[in-house]
Structures are given as C-alpha cells and as structure tokens.
Design a protein around this motif. Sequence first.
Motif, PDB file in Angstrom:
ATOM      1  N   ASP A  48      20.617 -52.608 -97.764  1.00 48.44           N
ATOM      2  CA  ASP A  48      20.711 -52.311 -96.650  1.00 48.44           C
ATOM      3  C   ASP A  48      19.650 -54.005 -95.828  1.00 48.44           C
ATOM      4  O   ASP A  48      18.886 -54.072 -94.945  1.00 48.44           O
ATOM      5  CB  ASP A  48      19.798 -50.846 -96.552  1.00 48.44           C
ATOM      6  CG  ASP A  48      20.778 -49.414 -96.600  1.00 48.44           C
ATOM      7  OD1 ASP A  48      21.964 -50.053 -95.820  1.00 48.44           O
ATOM      8  OD2 ASP A  48      20.302 -49.128 -97.076  1.00 48.44           O
TER       9      ASP A  48
ATOM     10  N   GLN B 290      20.186 -56.215 -92.771  1.00 45.60           N
ATOM     11  CA  GLN B 290      18.516 -56.198 -91.744  1.00 45.60           C
ATOM     12  C   GLN B 290      18.475 -57.388 -92.074  1.00 45.60           C
ATOM     13  O   GLN B 290      18.627 -58.010 -90.914  1.00 45.60           O
ATOM     14  CB  GLN B 290      17.385 -55.397 -92.105  1.00 45.60           C
ATOM     15  CG  GLN B 290      17.989 -54.076 -92.222  1.00 45.60           C
ATOM     16  CD  GLN B 290      18.519 -54.188 -90.765  1.00 45.60           C
ATOM     17  OE1 GLN B 290      18.204 -53.781 -90.391  1.00 45.60           O
ATOM     18  NE2 GLN B 290      19.631 -52.707 -91.226  1.00 45.60           N
TER      19      GLN B 290
ATOM     20  N   GLN C 135      19.008 -60.031 -88.359  1.00 46.54           N
ATOM     21  CA  GLN C 135      17.908 -60.847 -88.628  1.00 46.54           C
ATOM     22  C   GLN C 135      18.361 -62.228 -87.692  1.00 46.54           C
ATOM     23  O   GLN C 135      18.021 -62.754 -86.858  1.00 46.54           O
ATOM     24  CB  GLN C 135      16.566 -60.372 -88.752  1.00 46.54           C
ATOM     25  CG  GLN C 135      15.098 -60.735 -88.230  1.00 46.54           C
ATOM     26  CD  GLN C 135      13.415 -61.003 -88.957  1.00 46.54           C
ATOM     27  OE1 GLN C 135      13.957 -60.143 -89.930  1.00 46.54           O
ATOM     28  NE2 GLN C 135      12.893 -61.889 -88.909  1.00 46.54           N
TER      29      GLN C 135
END
Length: 189
Positions: free
Chosen positions: A146, A150, A154
């Motif tokens: 995870d 992420q 980004q």
Amino acid sequence: MLSENLKKETLANHQQLEKMLVVKMKSIRSPQDYVDLLQLFYTYFGGLETLIDQHINANELSDHAARRKSAALAQDIIDLGGQPLPKATGADLPPINDTLDAFAAMYVIEGSTLGGKIISKMMAQQLNIPDGKGLSFFNGYGEDTDAMWQAFKQRLDEKPKNEQEEAKMIHTADQTFAMFHAWITKQAA
C-alpha cells in the motif's frame, strides 16, 4: 488528479482484463497452469519494462529498480519448473515514446500488485505451495504494498504539466490494459 482520472477513464479496459484474468486464475488446477499464467504476465510486463527502462531511471523514480516485476516473474516460473518465454515486442505493446508514456504503462504494472496478496493466498491453497516458492510476483511488496502504491501515485500525479499531457497518459494506460487483454487472447489462440 491524474491517478483518479486514470482509474475512471481506464475502467472499461481494466475490468475486461481483470475479468479474463480472474477466470484464468479460478481455472488453475496444476503448477503448469499457474506457470502458464505467470508466463502471460512475464512476457507482457517484461516487454513493457524494456520500453519503460528507456525513459525512466532512478533520476525519474528513485525506487525504479525495486519496482521492476519481470525478474520476480522469471524466478517464479523457474521455481515452478518452467523457463521464461520470450518477452512481447513491437506491435504487441503500446508505444512508449517518452517519460509520460512510461509512467502511464507503469500505472498498469504497479496496479497489479494491489490484488496480489489475495491471489498469492489463492494460489498457495489451490496448488498446495507451503514454502511460497513461485509466489514472489503476487506477493509484490509484502506489507509495503500500500505504501509503495501511494508513493507511486504521488509521483505519477506530478508528471503531467497540462491537460494534453494528462490525456496522453490516460490514453497510454488505457492502451496498456487493452493490449494486455489482446496479448492474453493471442497467446491462447
């Protein structure tokens, strides 16, 4: 935000591909069936990574080397008694002409790690693989999956500088899903 738009705009091709792969996974009954599935990922993702590597390096994405999937796929295939097949090339892959295309194709590859834990457990149970051999690709980044997703999103969201660049990336990601579906269909023929 690009990552949200990618998810929305590629949904149809993503779901078509996912549906096809779920059917294949549910029909796996032997280690050879699983090797055949891994070969589909290895040949397509491996070909994509070859193209992506021409445009992305550690300067563009600091953990780029850790995000490559073809080595784990090849090792899984070997661990299960197979030999990796030649990687997809040419017209079987979407055009990756620059960093924007490369990040868009990586969106598809990186997204494949999200369901990996579930798939890994399913394969371990279906094939009675207690030692985890052959499951490194689907194990992805383990507990860091995870966080890695992420971090990638980004960086991905920072790439397009205008609407045209965003549209280009969405088109490439959508093509990447569609062409993976076509690749799987071609290999089954």
